[in-house]
Motif scaffolding. Structure first.
Motif, PDB file in Angstrom:
ATOM      1  N   ALA A   1       0.934  -1.373   0.219  1.00  0.00           N
ATOM      2  CA  ALA A   1      -0.134  -0.033   0.256  1.00  0.00           C
ATOM      3  C   ALA A   1       0.603   1.263   0.089  1.00  0.00           C
ATOM      4  O   ALA A   1       0.673   2.090  -0.931  1.00  0.00           O
ATOM      5  CB  ALA A   1      -1.401   0.312   1.156  1.00  0.00           C
ATOM      6  N   LYS A   2       1.491   0.811   0.669  1.00  0.00           N
ATOM      7  CA  LYS A   2       2.759   2.707   0.969  1.00  0.00           C
ATOM      8  C   LYS A   2       3.800   1.866  -0.500  1.00  0.00           C
ATOM      9  O   LYS A   2       3.664   3.709  -1.206  1.00  0.00           O
ATOM     10  CB  LYS A   2       4.250   2.345   2.017  1.00  0.00           C
ATOM     11  CG  LYS A   2       5.205   2.842   1.939  1.00  0.00           C
ATOM     12  CD  LYS A   2       5.949   2.820   2.914  1.00  0.00           C
ATOM     13  CE  LYS A   2       6.712   3.657   3.098  1.00  0.00           C
ATOM     14  NZ  LYS A   2       7.841   3.247   3.996  1.00  0.00           N
ATOM     15  N   GLN A   3       3.449   1.280  -1.122  1.00  0.00           N
ATOM     16  CA  GLN A   3       4.807   1.691  -2.469  1.00  0.00           C
ATOM     17  C   GLN A   3       3.230   1.944  -3.292  1.00  0.00           C
ATOM     18  O   GLN A   3       3.979   3.059  -4.871  1.00  0.00           O
ATOM     19  CB  GLN A   3       4.775   0.015  -3.029  1.00  0.00           C
ATOM     20  CG  GLN A   3       6.448  -0.515  -2.331  1.00  0.00           C
ATOM     21  CD  GLN A   3       7.709   0.273  -2.231  1.00  0.00           C
ATOM     22  OE1 GLN A   3       8.092   0.944  -3.890  1.00  0.00           O
ATOM     23  NE2 GLN A   3       8.015   0.402  -1.275  1.00  0.00           N
ATOM     24  N   TYR A   4       2.349   1.683  -3.671  1.00  0.00           N
ATOM     25  CA  TYR A   4       1.240   2.276  -4.607  1.00  0.00           C
ATOM     26  C   TYR A   4       1.044   3.883  -4.161  1.00  0.00           C
ATOM     27  O   TYR A   4       0.762   4.615  -4.693  1.00  0.00           O
ATOM     28  CB  TYR A   4      -0.085   1.616  -4.379  1.00  0.00           C
ATOM     29  CG  TYR A   4      -0.259   0.610  -5.163  1.00  0.00           C
ATOM     30  CD1 TYR A   4       0.137   0.381  -6.928  1.00  0.00           C
ATOM     31  CD2 TYR A   4      -0.351  -1.619  -4.572  1.00  0.00           C
ATOM     32  CE1 TYR A   4      -0.474  -0.770  -7.089  1.00  0.00           C
ATOM     33  CE2 TYR A   4      -0.890  -1.911  -5.297  1.00  0.00           C
ATOM     34  CZ  TYR A   4      -0.239  -1.765  -7.092  1.00  0.00           C
ATOM     35  OH  TYR A   4      -0.525  -3.446  -7.034  1.00  0.00           O
ATOM     36  N   LYS A   5       1.350   3.979  -3.125  1.00  0.00           N
ATOM     37  CA  LYS A   5       1.113   5.832  -2.407  1.00  0.00           C
ATOM     38  C   LYS A   5       2.129   6.475  -3.205  1.00  0.00           C
ATOM     39  O   LYS A   5       1.999   7.719  -3.901  1.00  0.00           O
ATOM     40  CB  LYS A   5       0.745   6.154  -1.098  1.00  0.00           C
ATOM     41  CG  LYS A   5      -0.448   5.367  -0.197  1.00  0.00           C
ATOM     42  CD  LYS A   5      -0.628   6.047   1.315  1.00  0.00           C
ATOM     43  CE  LYS A   5      -2.119   5.150   1.604  1.00  0.00           C
ATOM     44  NZ  LYS A   5      -1.799   5.342   3.034  1.00  0.00           N
TER      45      LYS A   5
END
Length: 105
Positions: free
Chosen positions: A58-62
């Motif tokens: 999720a952090k990488q997608y953000k």
């Protein structure tokens, strides 16, 4: 080890039987129980690891989304600069053409 009050008969494929037999323990019953206990213990660890990895994803997608937005803004700035530069060049060329016409008029 806990008291064993449950007596069950189990049918399994050769593949599963080979796996159980190769697990640590003395005899089939202990090997089978050790295998199940091992899986039970690993389950919580795996769930925690999966939750952590999902957070990282999720952090990488953000971060990816933020980079895409930044790239879009950079593209907009580049287009604006290119258009402005093109207009400025056209103005300068027009001014130069006008300056050159004056002496010959």
């Amino acid at each position: 080890m806990a008291k064993k009050n449950n007596f069950k008969s189990v049918r399994m494929s050769d593949r599963v039987m080979d796996y159980v037999i190769n697990f640590e323990g003395d005899g089939f019953n202990q090997k089978f129980e050790n295998l199940v206990l091992f899986c039970m213990e690993q389950e919580e660890t795996r769930k925690q690891k999966i939750a952590f990895l999902n957070q990282q994803i999720a952090k990488q997608y953000k971060e990816l989304d933020a980079l895409r937005q930044l790239m879009s803004k950079i593209g907009d700035v580049r287009s604006a600069l290119t258009n402005n530069l093109s207009e400025l060049m056209n103005e300068l060329l027009e001014d130069k053409d006008e300056d050159q016409e004056l002496p010959f008029s």
